[in-house]
Scaffold this motif. Structure first.
Motif, PDB file in Angstrom:
ATOM      1  N   LEU A  10      -2.244  -1.697 -10.015  1.00  0.00           N
ATOM      2  CA  LEU A  10      -0.805  -1.772  -9.784  1.00  0.00           C
ATOM      3  C   LEU A  10      -0.128  -1.394 -11.089  1.00  0.00           C
ATOM      4  N   THR A  36      -0.357   0.626  -4.972  1.00  0.00           N
ATOM      5  CA  THR A  36      -1.645  -0.053  -4.972  1.00  0.00           C
ATOM      6  C   THR A  36      -2.683   0.899  -4.405  1.00  0.00           C
ATOM      7  N   VAL A 112       7.621   1.551  -3.352  1.00  0.00           N
ATOM      8  CA  VAL A 112       6.239   1.213  -3.021  1.00  0.00           C
ATOM      9  C   VAL A 112       5.556   2.390  -2.337  1.00  0.00           C
ATOM     10  N   GLY A 156       1.710   0.614   1.143  1.00  0.00           N
ATOM     11  CA  GLY A 156       0.417   0.183   0.651  1.00  0.00           C
ATOM     12  C   GLY A 156      -0.675   0.562   1.638  1.00  0.00           C
ATOM     13  N   GLN A 216      -0.931  -1.781   4.323  1.00  0.00           N
ATOM     14  CA  GLN A 216      -1.095  -3.182   3.940  1.00  0.00           C
ATOM     15  C   GLN A 216       0.031  -4.029   4.508  1.00  0.00           C
ATOM     16  N   THR A 252       1.063  -6.018  -3.447  1.00  0.00           N
ATOM     17  CA  THR A 252       1.999  -5.231  -2.632  1.00  0.00           C
ATOM     18  C   THR A 252       3.074  -6.127  -2.032  1.00  0.00           C
TER      19      THR A 252
END
Length: 562
Positions: A10, A36, A112, A156, A216, A252
């Motif tokens: 990360l 990630t 993200v 993620g 994720q 995440t």
């Protein structure tokens, strides 16, 4: 690509001197983005089953923030009571008692990566749209209710799948290894290159020959409600343990924004600084004339070839790909919207009307789409244009090539194929096409891979015969199509759906966007009319931009030049 990947990483980039994080495949050069990394599922043995595949549904809550609290508590419980299996995939999901748009949730998660988005068709009026039904199961695995799934957004990757070689049976089995019909919402979203044999250009390198991800953190928009879910996947054989997977998931989850703001879904007004077509109009005319010469040569097998154009649009400010996609949703009736962005790459976004196939158990459907006209400004004019499209000899030839080719390919793996309607018109917001729907029953579930192997590229985006058209394209086009015109969609345990990645663009920070469009060349095609068709197809993107540089910017540019 190495089967065993480095441990999860990360990284937040604050300046160019910050060390870059790599897992031998990825490196991210964009500042202030969080990502990630997880395991590449293609490195495993698809013959070895996953130890545990499970979905757990928690009680419904009123808001996304409450849902995240529930999931955070559930993860803490999982850490205290880890599963005994050396491999597995577990999804925890919390229904939310309000409908929130998945695209708006994804827009809130702008830092993200990787991320994905996929929505089915929104129109039910014509009876030919996707009907993505999902069963919400309770903790005992029994179905409690059924909802219509409108769209899915995810960030993620619990597990991703990527290679440089063409998508193979081994890769397909590697993906299916993590899926189960008992957990229908554990899905792998992604895309496959139009031509895996072509050299990958720099702008497409982050995608490889194919790229799929199981998110994720996932947000599902349903009709009348929503759902927030998390997924954890691990496999000791891939050097990705339970502890590493749960740490990656928590990292995440800490980045997830809980406040979702309503998007305006209107042109953001980025100003175009430059627009460069490859090919330009002169070279386009030459390419079309060369194609027609080939088609009209008796010794050539070529009957149709689809030539494409890549348009680089540079803007004064960065284009937000998710906001752009949200604007495209306004035109999205009878179309799929999608976004796929690897951790170190640009965003591939699109608003495509063309379904490649939809499979549920052994039932499979596909579509033929060809021939293009603009919509009319009035009902009378629109019907007149529709009649012209239906009666056009050139468009009929182009359409029947597509329909008959798809039918023949389906018949090789299906007991019986029904074509109904055989020829009609599908109307989109700005465009209308000739359309046919095909349906059949696969002889076995493994035939899904066969469909993915020989159905794309269809004559609608490549030509006919396929190899002759593909060869002509590789000799003629001076850019890499990448995932444009390739399969884009998702695999599930008992269901899969793929669209054709047309009406699409590649959006990259500091580099504007590459907008792609193509048109079918057959006997009777006119280069200038085909160029006009390209302009019509790309207009859904270009209409979101301002065509002139603001006066202040012009002055600044002049001062710089002088």
């Amino acid at each position: 690509m190495a089967a065993a990947l480095a441990r999860h990483c990360l990284t937040r980039f604050f300046d160019s001197d910050t060390p870059k994080c790599s897992n031998h495949s990825y490196s991210l050069h964009t500042k202030y983005q969080v990502f990630t990394l997880s395991m590449n599922g293609c490195g495993g043995d698809p013959k070895v089953p996953i130890g545990a595949i499970e979905t757990r549904t928690l009680p419904a809550v009123p808001s996304p923030s409450t849902a995240m609290d529930r999931l955070t508590s559930a993860v803490r419980e999982l850490k205290c009571n880890p599963p005994a299996f050396t491999s597995g995939i577990i999804r925890l999901q919390v229904p939310i008692q309000q409908q929130i748009e998945a695209i708006e949730w994804l827009h809130a998660q702008d830092q993200v990566l990787p991320r994905c988005f996929f929505s089915g068709r929104r129109s039910r009026a014509h009876g030919n749209g996707s009907n993505l039904l999902m069963d919400i199961t309770n903790g005992n695995g029994h179905t409690s209710s059924t909802h219509n799934l409108v769209g899915v957004a995810g960030v993620g990757s619990a597990v991703f799948f990527q290679q440089l070689h063409p998508f193979s049976y081994h890769d397909w089995r590697s993906i299916k290894r993590f899926l189960s019909s008992k957990c229908p919402l554990i899905r792998a979203y992604g895309a496959i290159r139009f031509d895996a044999r072509a050299e990958i250009s720099p702008e497409w390198k982050a995608f490889g020959s194919f790229y799929f991800m199981v998110p994720q953190v996932e947000f599902d928009e349903l009709e009348g409600s929503s759902m927030l879910a998390i997924t954890i996947a691990w496999d000791d054989a891939l050097s990705w343990t339970w502890d590493e997977a749960i740490d990656s998931l928590e990292a995440t989850m800490q980045q997830i924004a809980l406040v979702v703001v309503k998007l305006k879904k209107e042109a953001s007004g980025e100003f175009i600084l430059g627009n460069n077509h490859i090919p330009n109009k002169t070279h386009w005319d030459l390419a079309v004339k060369r194609a027609l010469q080939k088609i009209n040569t008796s010794s050539s097998p070529l009957v149709k070839v689809v030539l494409a154009r890549s348009s680089r649009v540079l803007t004064a400010t960065n284009i937000d790909p998710i906001a752009w996609l949200a604007c495209l949703q306004v035109e999205g009736e009878n179309a799929y919207q999608f976004c796929l962005q690897p951790p170190n790459g640009p965003a591939f976004v699109g608003n495509t009307p063309e379904q490649l196939f939809h499979r549920k158990c052994l039932s499979i459907s596909s579509e033929a789409l060809a021939g293009t006209r603009a919509r009319g400004g009035s009902r009378t004019l629109d019907l007149q244009i529709e009649h012209d499209l239906l009666s056009s000899r050139k468009d009929h030839l182009e359409f029947t090539i597509v329909r008959d080719c798809i039918q023949n390919k389906l018949e090789s793996v299906c007991d019986r194929v029904v074509v109904e309607p055989k020829k009609t018109v599908r109307k989109l917001r700005r465009i209308q096409h000739l359309f046919a729907q095909l349906a059949g029953n696969l002889r076995r579930e493994d035939d899904e891979f066969e469909i993915l192997s020989f159905l794309p590229p269809t004559p609608a985006v490549c030509g006919f015969p396929t190899e002759a058209a593909r060869l002509f394209i590789s000799e003629t086009e001076m850019f890499d199509r990448g995932m444009y015109a390739g399969p884009v969609g998702w695999f599930g345990g008992g269901e899969s759906e793929f669209a054709v990645g047309i009406r699409s663009a590649l959006v990259e920070k500091d580099f504007g966007a590459l907008i792609y469009a193509g048109t079918g060349i057959v006997e009777g095609s006119d280069p200038s009319l085909e160029w006009d068709e390209l302009e019509l197809k790309t207009s859904q993107f270009t209409k979101l931009l301002q065509l002139e540089v603001p006066w202040q910017s012009k002055v600044e540019n002049l001062e710089t030049i002088n």
